[in-house]
Design an enzyme around this catalytic site. Sequence first.
Site, PDB file in Angstrom:
ATOM      1  N   LEU A 228       0.761  -1.040   0.141  1.00 20.90           N
ATOM      2  CA  LEU A 228       0.045   0.042   0.044  1.00 20.90           C
ATOM      3  C   LEU A 228       0.711   1.372  -0.168  1.00 20.90           C
ATOM      4  O   LEU A 228       0.590   2.354   0.663  1.00 20.90           O
ATOM      5  CB  LEU A 228      -0.915   0.095   1.211  1.00 20.90           C
ATOM      6  CG  LEU A 228      -2.127  -1.349   1.229  1.00 20.90           C
ATOM      7  CD1 LEU A 228      -2.912  -1.136   2.473  1.00 20.90           C
ATOM      8  CD2 LEU A 228      -2.850  -1.187  -0.010  1.00 20.90           C
ATOM      9  N   CYS A 229       1.815   1.301  -0.683  1.00 17.67           N
ATOM     10  CA  CYS A 229       2.889   2.494  -0.951  1.00 17.67           C
ATOM     11  C   CYS A 229       3.086   2.903  -2.437  1.00 17.67           C
ATOM     12  O   CYS A 229       4.303   3.051  -2.793  1.00 17.67           O
ATOM     13  CB  CYS A 229       3.895   2.089  -0.007  1.00 17.67           C
ATOM     14  SG  CYS A 229       4.810   0.485  -0.369  1.00 17.67           S
ATOM     15  N   GLY A 230       2.052   2.545  -3.152  1.00 17.42           N
ATOM     16  CA  GLY A 230       2.166   3.042  -4.624  1.00 17.42           C
ATOM     17  C   GLY A 230       3.141   2.249  -5.316  1.00 17.42           C
ATOM     18  O   GLY A 230       3.170   0.861  -5.082  1.00 17.42           O
TER      19      GLY A 230
END
Length: 292
Positions: free
Chosen positions: A90-92
């Site tokens: 969930l960090c691009g």
Amino acid sequence: MPSLDDLKKRIKSVKSTQKITKAMKMVAAAKLRKAQESAEKGRPYSQKMQNIILNLTKSINDPQNAPKLLVGTGEDKKYLCVVLTADRGLCGGFNSNICKLAKTNFKKILGEGKELNIITVGSKGHDQIKREYEKYVIKKFSFKDKKNISFNEADEVGKEIISLFNQNKFDKCIIFYNNFKNVITQIPQAQQIIPAETKNLKENNNENFSYEFEPEEDEILEDLLPKNISTQVFKALLENAASEQGSRMTAMDNATRNAGDLVDKLTIDYNRSRQASITKELIEIISGAESL
């Protein structure tokens, strides 16, 4: 067309997701400041140590008797690639960008007929690398249980690199990580740490010193060179930590705004469906009344 009940449930679900992404953005923003400070404070130390190592490399007159960690084996046949990524998602595109750069180098190394060994640091990077290059992965590290990465974790990776070097497992070692520039921009980097690349030495005359050693040169380098490996790995981990939070903050901000846009669209669809339902009921009532 979805029923009113389905649309209502969907709106509620998206709003719940929006609350989560907004909370994650705020947490990432809080962590980013500390991670950014750590990364910026670590740069001068690691850069100064790297410059000293590089200057020492340039001043060596007899490479045959110089420490191998400083000048390398003199061969260019075996490579060790250390891919540093995060243990959480969930960090691009943070993890994907590092792995993409690493895979490009893997293809080049293998395409030239050279031997490849891979160490992964971070479970997300390992998951991506093993799909194509699992047989080349010789060691994996995961620090998911650690709240904050310290020098001890970097030293653990550094000692593994030195141990493999002493076993003649590789001639050159390259680390892959993300260099933190700002919240929006994190630049994937490939840095060769064994042997140190002289082309990375800053063109600064004040840095080109002639060193005198006390105690003996060999005794200092024996302690300094392994420490430099761990220091460069620690710098990469600090840069990664800041880049991860910056990338997560941006990704969660985009997700929050997208969720808001989706809620607005679903609300319009819900209102239209509700209006159509009311209109249909009125028509049925009026038609029934007229038939009487």
